[in-house]
Design a protein around this motif. Structure first.
Motif, mmCIF file in Angstrom:
data_model
loop_
_atom_site.group_PDB
_atom_site.id
_atom_site.type_symbol
_atom_site.label_atom_id
_atom_site.label_comp_id
_atom_site.label_asym_id
_atom_site.label_seq_id
_atom_site.Cartn_x
_atom_site.Cartn_y
_atom_site.Cartn_z
ATOM 1 N N TYR A 4 5.527 2.928 -9.257
ATOM 2 C CA TYR A 4 6.251 1.917 -8.339
ATOM 3 C C TYR A 4 7.777 2.523 -8.337
ATOM 4 N N LEU A 5 8.259 2.295 -7.226
ATOM 5 C CA LEU A 5 9.848 2.869 -6.652
ATOM 6 C C LEU A 5 10.384 1.416 -6.238
ATOM 7 N N MET A 6 11.690 0.939 -6.811
ATOM 8 C CA MET A 6 12.141 -0.135 -6.430
ATOM 9 C C MET A 6 11.072 -1.428 -6.704
ATOM 10 N N GLY A 7 10.099 -1.464 -7.540
ATOM 11 C CA GLY A 7 9.332 -2.522 -7.545
ATOM 12 C C GLY A 7 8.120 -2.299 -6.724
ATOM 13 N N THR A 8 8.130 -1.633 -6.005
ATOM 14 C CA THR A 8 6.865 -1.258 -4.794
ATOM 15 C C THR A 8 6.118 -0.250 -5.324
ATOM 16 N N LEU A 9 4.824 -0.631 -5.306
ATOM 17 C CA LEU A 9 3.528 0.283 -5.560
ATOM 18 C C LEU A 9 3.543 1.317 -4.621
ATOM 19 N N ILE A 10 3.748 2.676 -4.824
ATOM 20 C CA ILE A 10 3.807 3.815 -3.857
ATOM 21 C C ILE A 10 2.605 4.700 -4.230
ATOM 22 N N PHE A 11 1.977 4.642 -5.364
ATOM 23 C CA PHE A 11 0.774 5.815 -5.648
ATOM 24 C C PHE A 11 0.056 5.270 -6.596
ATOM 25 N N GLN A 12 -1.295 5.483 -6.300
ATOM 26 C CA GLN A 12 -2.359 5.014 -6.961
ATOM 27 C C GLN A 12 -3.885 5.966 -6.537
ATOM 28 N N ASN A 13 -4.768 5.895 -7.605
ATOM 29 C CA ASN A 13 -6.010 6.475 -7.137
ATOM 30 C C ASN A 13 -5.511 8.002 -6.831
ATOM 31 N N GLY A 14 -4.582 8.584 -7.340
ATOM 32 C CA GLY A 14 -4.280 10.011 -6.820
ATOM 33 C C GLY A 14 -3.711 10.213 -5.607
ATOM 34 N N MET A 15 -3.365 9.273 -4.843
ATOM 35 C CA MET A 15 -2.793 9.188 -3.436
ATOM 36 C C MET A 15 -1.713 8.417 -3.107
ATOM 37 N N GLY A 16 -1.068 8.615 -2.217
ATOM 38 C CA GLY A 16 0.102 7.686 -1.661
ATOM 39 C C GLY A 16 -0.359 6.464 -1.114
ATOM 40 N N ILE A 17 0.398 5.254 -1.220
ATOM 41 C CA ILE A 17 -0.037 3.985 -0.488
ATOM 42 C C ILE A 17 0.807 3.871 0.452
ATOM 43 N N THR A 18 0.305 3.265 1.645
ATOM 44 C CA THR A 18 1.109 3.378 2.792
ATOM 45 C C THR A 18 1.948 2.186 2.633
ATOM 46 N N VAL A 19 3.331 2.202 2.828
ATOM 47 C CA VAL A 19 4.337 1.125 2.675
ATOM 48 C C VAL A 19 5.177 1.371 3.966
ATOM 49 N N ASP A 20 5.852 0.119 4.036
ATOM 50 C CA ASP A 20 6.809 0.375 5.007
ATOM 51 C C ASP A 20 7.938 0.906 4.717
ATOM 52 N N GLU A 21 8.074 2.274 5.182
ATOM 53 C CA GLU A 21 9.249 3.294 4.613
ATOM 54 C C GLU A 21 10.784 2.510 4.918
ATOM 55 N N ASP A 22 10.688 2.008 5.792
ATOM 56 C CA ASP A 22 12.044 1.499 6.432
ATOM 57 C C ASP A 22 12.505 0.464 5.651
ATOM 58 N N VAL A 23 11.642 -0.247 5.233
ATOM 59 C CA VAL A 23 12.066 -1.622 4.336
ATOM 60 C C VAL A 23 12.315 -0.747 2.957
ATOM 61 N N LEU A 24 11.600 0.245 2.454
ATOM 62 C CA LEU A 24 11.855 0.918 0.966
ATOM 63 C C LEU A 24 13.088 1.709 1.276
ATOM 64 N N GLN A 25 13.274 2.407 2.169
ATOM 65 C CA GLN A 25 14.454 3.024 2.190
ATOM 66 C C GLN A 25 15.639 2.315 2.274
ATOM 67 N N GLU A 26 15.449 1.061 2.789
ATOM 68 C CA GLU A 26 16.904 0.530 2.980
ATOM 69 C C GLU A 26 16.858 -0.167 1.422
ATOM 70 N N LYS A 27 15.859 -0.464 0.583
ATOM 71 C CA LYS A 27 16.101 -1.132 -0.758
ATOM 72 C C LYS A 27 16.654 -0.146 -1.644
ATOM 73 N N MET A 28 16.311 1.170 -1.441
ATOM 74 C CA MET A 28 16.804 2.337 -2.154
ATOM 75 C C MET A 28 18.200 2.775 -1.837
ATOM 76 N N LYS A 29 18.810 1.856 -1.140
ATOM 77 C CA LYS A 29 20.345 2.295 -0.940
ATOM 78 C C LYS A 29 21.022 1.498 -1.980
#
Lengths: 404, 404
Positions: B342-367
């Motif tokens: 989980y990154l910023m509370g968002t699940l981003i990796f599971q079952n050995g693979m990345g999970i499709t997330v809205d990268e713009d939203v996550l990037q905004e959170k990461m600021k």
């Protein structure tokens, strides 16, 4: 020291007889060539060393498994731009398809094809591009394709990494060639690093594995860029025996061959370290008069891996405090009052204290592209050497925006 | 979770009763205050944890030796601007003089005075300045001197680091205060980090040592700035019993006290991590459902120490590949196909693979200034947490020219 081998102008992996190669543009990356094939006209003895990361990319797992079974390779296919790592079942399938496509095209067993990938983690390979690329590369395999091959495996590298040397054994010329890619994430125990070594000597697989493991421990495993080790790192060697000269440890010139083999590996490793992301200098740390090889290695790796040492070298700052400090926290035991530290050949630390030197002169010397650091422990007779690069603004810039 | 303690506004090391302190300008540094004294009106139980670097500074060796003999401290003198490390016999002598000057001034045994230094390595202390500073500080010791003390111990820190909390035990208010300095070179197992904790609880030295060691393992030893550990790091605690409340592990509220003590340590540790050289963000890595505490710690420290992860956080890049990769090379064994990230509370990796997330939203959170990373191993019930900061252009700038 006189070398028992000759460095060949523009030598590559296809300098040894019986090897063909090619690199092409498959469309995986935006611009530069991104797919290469290396081929031996006959099945070659082969050996490999692999990343110790518990997360391992699909092509690496496949290659490791095949090579373990057969001890032979006849071709290697490599793509850059996509690491095929963390790609699940589909990734495993795609690595297998790459292997099969090359095997079918060359009419050789699947198990004789090694597969390697490097680039972004976590995205599926664009298999249409890969198919097209393999087709193109196989059509154009050539004795002159070594450079093209080495270019096609690069990622953030700023230059291709190639070398070939030759030795005379039993009156016959034996060649050893190599290609590598490196840049970010390079660290002992392998890291987004690929290395491919070819030779036309005849060496059985078990001995070839032992040779590769020994030499890798002192070369590829002694470099670091940022301490991160990747999911895809691998060094493969093929010995196709095309020269007709059989070598084993009883051969009177085995050590001559080994020295040449080591030289190729060390050259590639140093070139990778020098070309670390954003690097402006090659740093070489030598630890001498250590109790054991292990003690020397631990200390050398700790100093070469220190962000503070790397930053100081970037700033041409003769900061022996950081060097001694990094040796101190390495985990290896030694007496700091007994050691000597040399920077650019100048003694700067002795008897537990710094030595007064003309800092302006030393700083001027440190502007050189090659910065040697030497620690003499006075604790025994063992020695180790490690290579790395300075830590620069550009490292941060490249890695804060690698994917965009 | 409800806290069993109260955070005191502007609390410092002098919030607990019976502690006085002061920080002054002695002239070791160019401008800022550079010498502090902390004093307990009665001899206090004391304990310390020290750097594991084999190169150890003179004041650290002296303090460790005295504390081992007596289990008590009544005063601590600290200077910044000069580490008194790698300074040979003269350095040892100077640390001893600092101890004696404070002991004479306060009329207490030499052995009851702890000495700490931080700053540049390899230069002798300017003893005239030190003498004058000690004199000034002793003249002005005060219950309000906690902030001044914490300011005087800073080096490249951008802010002072203070906290005090209070707990009610046996109807009496017990206080715990702390001051720390950090910045560059912070790493697990201590690194140019100084921490001083005070309490008016009454705790015998053996138990105090155990408490400090346990808590340090989960707080000060779980932070990293650049992986370098220094020659001078030390955390000291003094418990002067001024509250009249005796505590041991059989006391029904021991865990309440321990929780408060841990909070102070964790707060100081996180503040150090956030204030790492050039840092713009605090990164927190939590490893959950691990087989063992050790496995969880190794993975958390590997991720928080990765230059590639740190650069990606600086660039607000949701690069789970680097997180998984750093966990993979940590040396701890786990199954990458079973973990979740989980990154910023968002699940981003599971079952050995990345999970499709809205990268713009996550990037905004990461600021945000606080970037939590969580790895769930599904391998057991143990947990560990580590803190660090992003790797920025300013880190390189500061460390390429630290001495000039």
């Amino acid at each position: 020291m006189k070398k028992n081998f000759t460095i060949i102008d523009n030598g590559t992996v296809t300098t040894p007889k019986g090897f063909l190669a090619q690199g092409v543009y498959a469309g995986i990356k935006r611009k530069r060539n991104d797919l290469g094939v290396l081929y031996s006209v006959n099945p070659a003895s082969a050996a490999g060393v692999y990343t110790l990361n518990v997360v391992q990319a699909a092509p690496l797992k496949l290659t490791k498994q095949c090579l373990k079974q057969t001890g032979k390779l006849q071709a290697i296919v490599v793509n850059s731009g996509n690491a095929n790592a963390c790609t699940g079942v589909e990734g495993d399938k795609n690595a297998k398809i790459m292997q099969e496509l090359v095997a079918q095209g060359l009419d050789i067993p699947n198990e004789y094809v090694g597969v390697a990938s490097t680039g972004v983690i976590g995205q599926q390979l664009p298999m249409d591009c890969v198919r097209k690329g393999i087709e193109l590369a196989l059509m154009d395999l050539s004795e002159n394709g070594g450079t093209g091959f080495s270019e096609s495996i690069l990622t953030t590298d700023t230059c291709d990494k190639n070398l070939a040397v030759q030795v005379e054994i039993d009156g016959v010329t034996i060649s050893i060639g190599g290609a590598a890619k490196g840049s970010g994430m390079i660290h002992p125990n392998m890291a987004t690093m690929l290395g491919f070594i070819t030779t036309d000597a005849d060496i059985e697989p078990g001995l070839l594995q032992q040779l590769l493991s020994d030499v890798t421990d002192q070369t590829f495993n002694m470099i670091t860029v940022d301490g991160d080790t990747s999911t895809n790192d691998m060094v493969l060697v093929m010995a196709n025996g095309y020269s007709g000269v059989k070598l084993d440890t009883n051969h009177p010139q085995w050590e001559v061959f080994k020295e040449a083999f080591n030289y190729v590996s060390e050259y590639l490793a140093k070139t990778i370290a020098r070309d670390g992301e954003g690097a402006t200098k090659l740093i070489e740390v030598t630890v001498k008069k250590a109790k054991s090889k292990e003690q020397a290695s631990i200390i050398a790796k700790s100093v070469i891996g220190s962000s503070l040492v790397k930053s100081a070298v970037f700033g041409a700052d003769a900061n022996w405090g950081r060097i001694v400090c990094a040796a101190g926290y390495s985990g290896a035991d030694f007496d700091p009052d007994k050691i000597e530290v040399y920077l650019m050949g100048t003694l700067i630390f002795q008897n537990g204290m710094g030595i007064t030197v003309d800092e302006d002169v030393l700083q001027e010397k440190m502007k050189d592209e090659f910065v040697p650091i030497e620690l003499v422990l006075h604790d025994g007779e063992a020695q180790a050497r490690a290579w790395g690069c300075d830590l620069t603004y550009d490292y941060v810039r490249i890695n804060a925006s690698y994917r965009s």
